[in-house]
Design a protein around this motif. Structure first.
Motif, PDB file in Angstrom:
ATOM      1  N   THR A 111       0.848  -1.184   0.000  1.00 54.74           N
ATOM      2  CA  THR A 111       0.000   0.000   0.000  1.00 54.74           C
ATOM      3  C   THR A 111       0.890   1.243   0.000  1.00 54.74           C
ATOM      4  N   ALA A 112       0.276   2.398  -0.232  1.00 49.69           N
ATOM      5  CA  ALA A 112       1.036   3.654  -0.229  1.00 49.69           C
ATOM      6  C   ALA A 112       1.694   3.877   1.126  1.00 49.69           C
ATOM      7  N   GLU A 113       0.979   3.536   2.199  1.00 56.70           N
ATOM      8  CA  GLU A 113       1.517   3.707   3.551  1.00 56.70           C
ATOM      9  C   GLU A 113       2.693   2.763   3.792  1.00 56.70           C
ATOM     10  N   GLN A 114       2.577   1.521   3.324  1.00 57.49           N
ATOM     11  CA  GLN A 114       3.656   0.550   3.493  1.00 57.49           C
ATOM     12  C   GLN A 114       4.888   0.946   2.685  1.00 57.49           C
ATOM     13  N   LEU A 115       4.658   1.486   1.494  1.00 63.04           N
ATOM     14  CA  LEU A 115       5.770   1.939   0.665  1.00 63.04           C
ATOM     15  C   LEU A 115       6.533   3.072   1.337  1.00 63.04           C
ATOM     16  N   ASP A 116       5.781   4.013   1.922  1.00 64.23           N
ATOM     17  CA  ASP A 116       6.414   5.139   2.590  1.00 64.23           C
ATOM     18  C   ASP A 116       7.202   4.658   3.804  1.00 64.23           C
ATOM     19  N   ALA A 117       6.619   3.735   4.583  1.00 59.14           N
ATOM     20  CA  ALA A 117       7.307   3.213   5.768  1.00 59.14           C
ATOM     21  C   ALA A 117       8.584   2.476   5.368  1.00 59.14           C
ATOM     22  N   GLN A 118       8.503   1.693   4.295  1.00 60.82           N
ATOM     23  CA  GLN A 118       9.679   0.968   3.802  1.00 60.82           C
ATOM     24  C   GLN A 118      10.765   1.939   3.348  1.00 60.82           C
ATOM     25  N   LYS A 123      16.058   4.492   4.188  1.00 62.03           N
ATOM     26  CA  LYS A 123      16.843   5.721   4.267  1.00 62.03           C
ATOM     27  C   LYS A 123      17.486   5.855   5.648  1.00 62.03           C
ATOM     28  N   PHE A 124      16.776   5.420   6.692  1.00 56.69           N
ATOM     29  CA  PHE A 124      17.325   5.468   8.046  1.00 56.69           C
ATOM     30  C   PHE A 124      18.549   4.566   8.149  1.00 56.69           C
ATOM     31  N   GLN A 125      18.461   3.382   7.590  1.00 62.46           N
ATOM     32  CA  GLN A 125      19.596   2.459   7.613  1.00 62.46           C
ATOM     33  C   GLN A 125      20.777   3.016   6.822  1.00 62.46           C
ATOM     34  N   GLU A 126      20.492   3.709   5.738  1.00 57.54           N
ATOM     35  CA  GLU A 126      21.555   4.330   4.949  1.00 57.54           C
ATOM     36  C   GLU A 126      22.277   5.395   5.763  1.00 57.54           C
ATOM     37  N   LEU A 128      22.397   5.532   9.005  1.00 54.61           N
ATOM     38  CA  LEU A 128      23.056   4.845  10.113  1.00 54.61           C
ATOM     39  C   LEU A 128      24.416   4.307   9.703  1.00 54.61           C
ATOM     40  N   SER A 129      24.515   3.869   8.445  1.00 58.80           N
ATOM     41  CA  SER A 129      25.776   3.304   7.964  1.00 58.80           C
ATOM     42  C   SER A 129      26.822   4.374   7.665  1.00 58.80           C
ATOM     43  N   LYS A 130      26.386   5.626   7.526  1.00 65.00           N
ATOM     44  CA  LYS A 130      27.307   6.701   7.175  1.00 65.00           C
ATOM     45  C   LYS A 130      28.069   7.235   8.375  1.00 65.00           C
ATOM     46  N   THR A 131      27.397   7.306   9.512  1.00 65.70           N
ATOM     47  CA  THR A 131      28.030   7.918  10.680  1.00 65.70           C
ATOM     48  C   THR A 131      27.487   7.326  11.971  1.00 65.70           C
ATOM     49  N   PRO A 132      28.374   7.080  12.953  1.00 69.23           N
ATOM     50  CA  PRO A 132      27.909   6.555  14.241  1.00 69.23           C
ATOM     51  C   PRO A 132      27.153   7.604  15.049  1.00 69.23           C
ATOM     52  N   ALA A 133      27.478   8.897  14.832  1.00 66.40           N
ATOM     53  CA  ALA A 133      26.802   9.969  15.564  1.00 66.40           C
ATOM     54  C   ALA A 133      25.558  10.379  14.793  1.00 66.40           C
ATOM     55  N   LEU A 134      24.630   9.460  14.684  1.00 69.51           N
ATOM     56  CA  LEU A 134      23.450   9.666  13.848  1.00 69.51           C
ATOM     57  C   LEU A 134      22.398  10.523  14.534  1.00 69.51           C
ATOM     58  N   ASP A 135      21.858  11.463  13.789  1.00 73.75           N
ATOM     59  CA  ASP A 135      20.706  12.233  14.242  1.00 73.75           C
ATOM     60  C   ASP A 135      19.485  11.352  14.025  1.00 73.75           C
ATOM     61  N   THR A 136      18.893  10.866  15.103  1.00 72.01           N
ATOM     62  CA  THR A 136      17.792   9.907  14.998  1.00 72.01           C
ATOM     63  C   THR A 136      16.421  10.561  14.951  1.00 72.01           C
ATOM     64  N   SER A 137      16.372  11.887  14.903  1.00 67.22           N
ATOM     65  CA  SER A 137      15.086  12.571  14.815  1.00 67.22           C
ATOM     66  C   SER A 137      14.375  12.196  13.522  1.00 67.22           C
ATOM     67  N   ILE A 138      13.052  12.170  13.561  1.00 65.58           N
ATOM     68  CA  ILE A 138      12.292  11.903  12.342  1.00 65.58           C
ATOM     69  C   ILE A 138      12.421  13.063  11.351  1.00 65.58           C
ATOM     70  N   LEU A 139      12.982  14.176  11.813  1.00 62.77           N
ATOM     71  CA  LEU A 139      13.181  15.339  10.949  1.00 62.77           C
ATOM     72  C   LEU A 139      14.596  15.409  10.385  1.00 62.77           C
ATOM     73  N   ALA A 140      15.415  14.417  10.695  1.00 62.09           N
ATOM     74  CA  ALA A 140      16.844  14.478  10.365  1.00 62.09           C
ATOM     75  C   ALA A 140      17.125  14.530   8.875  1.00 62.09           C
ATOM     76  N   ASN A 141      16.268  13.941   8.072  1.00 62.69           N
ATOM     77  CA  ASN A 141      16.567  13.809   6.646  1.00 62.69           C
ATOM     78  C   ASN A 141      15.919  14.906   5.795  1.00 62.69           C
ATOM     79  N   ILE A 142      15.419  15.963   6.445  1.00 61.94           N
ATOM     80  CA  ILE A 142      14.790  17.062   5.712  1.00 61.94           C
ATOM     81  C   ILE A 142      15.831  18.148   5.486  1.00 61.94           C
ATOM     82  N   PRO A 143      16.226  18.406   4.245  1.00 62.89           N
ATOM     83  CA  PRO A 143      17.297  19.362   3.972  1.00 62.89           C
ATOM     84  C   PRO A 143      16.971  20.777   4.455  1.00 62.89           C
ATOM     85  N   SER A 144      17.938  21.407   5.096  1.00 60.90           N
ATOM     86  CA  SER A 144      17.731  22.774   5.576  1.00 60.90           C
ATOM     87  C   SER A 144      17.644  23.759   4.413  1.00 60.90           C
TER      88      SER A 144
END
Length: 269
Positions: A111-118, A123-126, A128-144
């Motif tokens: 479903t559209a919701e499942q696709l978005d969650a996936q 993206k979160f795992q990506e 996480l693999s880049k840096t150990p000091a990860l910003d875990t906020s749900i807003l972390a991936n929104i470009p300033s």
């Protein structure tokens, strides 16, 4: 184009020639990542404008200009030893396959919701693999650097996913009225604080974006269309007074308002 070169190779060779410090273009040769970035944003808007106008020839032309930005970044990256066009394209291929396991791996319908969650989980795992000091906020991936209206709407969408949102439209509308009152209170203060006025106007704009989101309207697109509509009406208003031999600056507000209402009726019919 030489028969020995692919289209991408030919394009990259042209870019190398443009960047040549001795035989290239003076403007292109002095550009940097930072100096090109504003042009990229402008080109993206021109693509959107061409799409809005519905002229596919213009769309093709503007998309080509946007591709030029990508080739420019690829050449800059190659010169500095970071990446080239092929590595960018390969990176994109890997990312698209990785982010679409339901297409390239499991072959399942979501479903559209499942696709978005996936998508968000991958993206979160990506990140996480880049840096150990990860910003875990749900807003972390929104470009300033995202366009303000789009960023406001994106932040609101992310917050809504965890339930931080109005459940009824009335609450959204009431918030707008509240923000209007706060703007007026600052504007009418005995000593006007310009920064406070700016802050309250910002809150009002943010609340208006929230109303757009709750009514399933893209705030950026809605404002763009409203601006185009205003521009069209104002140009007709200008033409009206020019035809009368009048300078717009010499017309009263009442005169302009009367013509404005006529223009609105004219465009509706």
């Amino acid at each position: 184009m030489s028969d020995k070169l692919t289209v991408s190779e030919h394009l990259c060779s042209i870019m190398r020639q443009l960047r040549d410090p001795e035989n290239g273009c003076p403007w292109d040769s002095k550009q940097t990542f930072s100096s090109i970035a504003p042009h990229t944003i402008e080109e993206a808007y021109e693509v959107a404008d061409a799409i809005h106008n519905g002229d596919m020839h213009d769309v093709k032309d503007e998309v080509a200009d946007l591709l030029f930005q990508v080739i420019f970044y690829a050449q800059l990256g190659q010169e500095q030893g970071h990446f080239d066009f092929d590595s960018i394209a390969e990176h994109l291929c890997e990312k698209l396959i990785r982010r679409h396991p339901h297409v390239f791996a499991e072959k399942v319908e979501l479903t559209a919701e499942q696709l978005d969650a996936q998508w968000q989980a991958i993206k979160f795992q990506e990140r996480l693999s880049k840096t150990p000091a990860l910003d875990t906020s749900i807003l972390a991936n929104i470009p300033s650097g995202m366009a303000p209206l789009k960023r406001a709407q994106k932040i609101q969408q992310q917050c809504a996913k965890v339930g931080f949102d109005w459940t009824e439209l009335e609450g959204v509308v009431d918030k707008i009225y509240e923000e209007v009152d706060e703007v007026l209170a600052e504007v009418k203060a005995v000593q006007v604080d310009v920064q406070a006025v700016e802050e309250e106007v910002g809150d009002l704009l943010f609340a208006a974006v929230n109303l757009a989101r709750h009514t399933h309207v893209d705030a950026d697109s809605a404002l763009q269309k409203a601006t185009i509509k205003f521009e069209k009406r104002f140009r007709l208003l200008e033409r009206h007074f020019v035809d009368l031999g009048r300078n717009l600056a010499d017309c009263s507000v009442r005169e302009m308002e009367e013509v404005w209402q006529q223009v609105k009726k004219q465009l509706k019919t």
